[in-house]
Design a protein around this motif. Structure first.
Motif, short mmCIF file in Angstrom:
data_model
loop_
_atom_site.label_atom_id
_atom_site.label_comp_id
_atom_site.label_asym_id
_atom_site.label_seq_id
_atom_site.Cartn_x
_atom_site.Cartn_y
_atom_site.Cartn_z
N THR A 245 11.30 -29.63 -2.89
CA THR A 245 12.11 -28.37 -1.72
C THR A 245 11.09 -28.41 -0.47
O THR A 245 10.41 -28.15 -0.74
CB THR A 245 12.76 -27.36 -2.64
N ILE A 246 11.76 -28.59 0.48
CA ILE A 246 10.77 -28.62 1.76
C ILE A 246 10.87 -27.36 2.62
O ILE A 246 9.67 -26.98 3.32
CB ILE A 246 10.63 -29.96 2.22
N THR A 306 3.68 -31.94 5.21
CA THR A 306 3.66 -30.53 3.49
C THR A 306 3.91 -31.36 2.67
O THR A 306 3.38 -31.25 1.21
CB THR A 306 4.67 -29.27 4.12
N VAL A 309 0.60 -33.64 1.29
CA VAL A 309 -0.31 -32.70 0.90
C VAL A 309 0.33 -32.47 -0.49
O VAL A 309 -0.47 -32.11 -1.91
CB VAL A 309 -0.36 -31.27 1.34
N ASN A 310 2.02 -31.81 -1.09
CA ASN A 310 1.88 -32.10 -2.06
C ASN A 310 2.06 -32.74 -2.82
O ASN A 310 1.85 -32.92 -4.14
CB ASN A 310 4.24 -31.36 -2.05
N ASN A 313 -1.24 -33.28 -4.70
CA ASN A 313 -2.14 -32.36 -5.04
C ASN A 313 -1.07 -32.46 -6.18
O ASN A 313 -1.61 -32.01 -7.49
CB ASN A 313 -1.76 -31.10 -4.53
N MET A 314 0.13 -33.12 -6.49
CA MET A 314 0.78 -33.16 -7.99
C MET A 314 0.18 -35.11 -8.74
O MET A 314 0.60 -34.43 -9.72
CB MET A 314 2.26 -33.04 -7.86
N ARG A 344 -5.26 -29.76 4.52
CA ARG A 344 -5.33 -29.08 3.76
C ARG A 344 -4.90 -29.41 2.78
O ARG A 344 -4.33 -28.53 1.72
CB ARG A 344 -3.18 -29.65 3.91
N ILE A 345 -6.41 -30.32 1.85
CA ILE A 345 -6.62 -30.83 0.59
C ILE A 345 -7.83 -30.56 0.27
O ILE A 345 -8.80 -29.91 1.61
CB ILE A 345 -6.63 -31.80 0.13
N HIS B 243 -0.36 -25.96 -6.40
CA HIS B 243 -1.08 -25.85 -5.18
C HIS B 243 0.27 -27.10 -3.79
O HIS B 243 -0.03 -27.34 -3.13
CB HIS B 243 -2.25 -26.78 -4.78
N MET B 244 1.45 -26.63 -4.69
CA MET B 244 2.07 -27.19 -3.75
C MET B 244 2.85 -26.00 -3.11
O MET B 244 2.67 -25.00 -3.24
CB MET B 244 3.68 -27.64 -4.66
N THR B 245 3.75 -25.99 -1.25
CA THR B 245 3.98 -25.71 -0.74
C THR B 245 4.96 -25.43 -1.14
O THR B 245 6.12 -26.09 -0.73
CB THR B 245 3.42 -26.29 0.77
N ILE B 246 5.12 -23.72 -1.17
CA ILE B 246 6.86 -23.43 -1.77
C ILE B 246 7.18 -22.42 -0.61
O ILE B 246 8.21 -21.68 -0.51
CB ILE B 246 6.25 -22.87 -2.86
N PRO B 248 6.26 -22.57 3.22
CA PRO B 248 5.93 -23.03 4.72
C PRO B 248 5.07 -22.17 5.65
O PRO B 248 4.00 -23.24 5.83
CB PRO B 248 7.40 -23.93 4.63
N ARG B 252 -2.51 -18.59 3.82
CA ARG B 252 -4.00 -19.81 3.69
C ARG B 252 -4.31 -19.98 2.50
O ARG B 252 -4.37 -18.72 1.37
CB ARG B 252 -5.04 -20.09 4.78
N ASN B 257 -4.38 -25.42 1.65
CA ASN B 257 -2.91 -25.91 2.49
C ASN B 257 -2.52 -24.19 2.32
O ASN B 257 -3.55 -23.63 2.39
CB ASN B 257 -3.14 -26.35 0.58
N LYS B 258 -1.32 -24.64 2.63
CA LYS B 258 -1.30 -22.70 2.93
C LYS B 258 0.45 -22.88 1.89
O LYS B 258 1.13 -24.03 1.95
CB LYS B 258 -0.86 -22.86 4.87
N THR B 306 12.51 -22.93 -7.31
CA THR B 306 12.05 -23.81 -6.78
C THR B 306 11.17 -24.93 -7.29
O THR B 306 11.04 -26.45 -7.67
CB THR B 306 11.83 -23.02 -5.33
#
Lengths: 389, 389
Positions: A245-246, A306, A309-310, A313-314, A344-345, B243-246, B248, B252, B257-258, B306
């Motif tokens: 989900t983005i 985004t 970056v995910n 990180n994963m 962003r990492i 650290h996945m963006t959940i 958007p 920060r 990441n944010k 999510t």
């Protein structure tokens, strides 16, 4: 398989992997790198040469009377052939390679998605027959056929499981049909994963890099190579990066989730958000600085950023590969996106991750089909070659 | 290591893994499952019994004159001891186990995060010394010390790399300090990963399940067990699911990441969104149906849902484990969240993924420290036991 054959398969696999890694290597170096005794190594390399998987050749370093001759071992490009087939929703590609991953022939074409599997077979069948007869007439042997196709894949059955936007393919026994009709051992693989395999064996992964390969087109798929191998997961769904989900309040996706990256970041996702039906027209509007197109491309890049970056990180890869039919449109932004992702990492890892285009462009998945067969050979040589009874 | 020792290590490892998998097994069954000859198997199991890693015992099935006696092999709980240590930002736990993962002793306490590593050593040191002398006085041997601690981890140096919210620990040579001061071979591991290892060796992973273990507390971490082993990635960052963006447009995060899941879904994230400072007070307000607390818990569950869908689509596990200090507060919602997650994944895989609480509750990471040492033993027995010179 009895124990001695297991040991033999393990040792052959170690030898083949080392030859592949070094491209060419002497027996003395192989004794060192594999830890095998020189007697065992001599016997096993002899078998591999007899089987025409590897070959010897002489290398001379230096010149004249001081030149030093060495016998090196490398994969033999002359005997075995591998066929790769990419089946897309609207196009296909067929490639023929040797054992070193060199493309010898390729053929591609568009297909009507509404044809379904038997319609597709009617088109591809004669081409497979022709290719096979050419290879045989030439005195060569086909090691296998590797197929990249939209997933999810049922590996046990060699078929597809409810592939989104791909009418008629659910449950079609693709592997069995190909094997029985054309008599070629066949591997079926998710096309995002074949693309990753192409990168893993013939591209960035050749030196053992951990990588994630992302295929962007009608859908968005991913293939993860970690610790030297492709990862498939419990249900063959590992690396379905297109279904993270983005956009939390986004639209429903065919997979069951909502706001998937694929719903906004794929070709149909971009065109839906822009309100048009043609990527070339969209990119013309971007170049002409039209406001809605510019906003749409910027949002597309933000989604991509985004997602990357995910993914970092994963999966913590050394390189993330972008490919697929959408990629050429995104290519001008590659350096920018790599910068934005890196910002962003984790600071300490920033410079350690690369963003790169796929090595084989539009042939990535078909080349990956051949890579899947090559991987089977190099991992299970006794089984694949069948020369130990 | 020379080749014969490599073969021996491989064979011992195969035997140990099979004994572990079956809990107890006869030599005849081991010959079948490992493919080793019965001579080799007899020799190697003899060595393992001598080394007090495994033991024989008699099993009688049936009764009286028809009773059938069998000699079975199992891990020996009597000789080796493993110490596990979890170092948290505000608490620690020390456990002692035998080779079967049974907890023999445990001790935990709170610590002041401001103490830094040397302050922490001043507290834990005497306890380690005491535990060690007790084990030795009892005639037992300590196999190793496994430490779970907030990452990222520099595995080569056995230290931490800029751990967020953990003052003074950056670059502190933790492994070296523990080994030199207390004379115990030490493994340092990310605490989310030790938690996954506990689950992998002693919990859900025991039967080879692919799993993702999520540790939720001050931060949110993840550990991924795939194909039987823990995955660490190129920089030790594999599985940083927190650290996945959940969100958007979120705030920060310290990682760079944010809108990371950790910024909204961890204990500090929840309290920040609610506007309070105490989880118990927050949950009281939830139970009292106060509107802001209810909205906050619902958002928390949506973020979790999510995140779980993303985790499923990216890692394709058979079970996702939830643990950490936040988990007890979320426990009442477990079945609900499993349903909501399942409704957002591929229909065919829906029933195949489980959401479960961690097996060892608050002891998960400390138990995982011992699991890390056990994993080293079972994977590299010759090296760890050092009994082959």
């Amino acid at each position: 398989m009895i124990y001695l054959q297991q040991v033999k398969q393990h040792n052959l696999s170690v030898i083949l992997k080392d030859i592949w890694k070094h491209n060419q290597i002497s027996r003395i170096e192989l004794v060192e790198s594999t830890g095998l005794t020189s007697g065992t190594l001599t016997n096993l390399t002899h078998e591999l040469i007899e089987a025409k998987v590897i070959r010897e050749y002489q290398s001379v370093s230096g010149t004249g009377s001081v030149g030093r001759k060495r016998v090196l071992l490398a994969f033999d490009p002359h005997f075995y052939r591998i066929i790769g087939l990419d089946i897309g929703r609207t196009s296909y590609e067929l490639v023929l390679t040797d054992l070193t991953g060199t493309k010898l022939q390729s053929k591609n074409g568009n297909i009507d998605a509404a044809l379904g599997p038997e319609g597709f077979m009617a088109i591809i069948g004669p081409q497979l027959e022709l290719l096979k007869s050419e290879v045989l007439a030439d005195g060569k042997k086909i090691l296998g056929l590797g197929v990249g196709i939209p997933g999810p894949i049922d590996y046990a059955r060699g078929s597809l499981i409810h592939p989104p936007n791909f009418e008629g393919w659910d449950g079609y026994p693709l592997q069995q049909v190909l094997e029985s009709r054309y008599g070629i051992p066949t591997i079926i693989e998710d096309d995002a994963r074949t693309s990753a395999l192409a990168e893993g064996w013939y591209g960035f992964g050749r030196n053992g890099m951990n990588l994630v390969s992302i295929t962007m087109g009608i859908g968005i798929g991913g293939g993860v190579i970690s610790g030297g191998g492709i990862v498939r997961g419990a249900n063959g769904l590992y690396g379905q990066v297109g279904h993270m989900t983005i956009e939390p309040n986004g639209i429903r996706c065919e997979c069951g989730n909502k706001g998937c990256w694929e719903t906004v970041g794929s070709i149909p996702g971009i065109l839906r958000r822009w309100g048009g039906s043609d990527m070339d027209a969209f990119m013309r509007d971007v170049r002409d600085n039209k406001a809605d197109a510019c906003a749409c491309i910027e949002a597309t890049l933000q989604y991509l950023e985004t997602a990357l970056v995910n993914i970092f990180n994963m999966y913590d890869p050394e390189v993330i590969i972008l490919g697929g039919r959408l990629y050429p449109y995104l290519n001008p932004y590659l350096a920018l996106i790599q910068d934005r992702m890196r910002n962003r990492i984790y600071a300490f890892a920033k410079e350690r991750v690369l963003l790169r285009p796929s090595t084989f462009g539009s042939s990535q998945s078909a080349m990956g089909g051949t890579a899947a067969v090559f991987e089977a050979l190099i991992s299970r040589p006794v089984e694949i070659l069948g020369y130990v009874k």
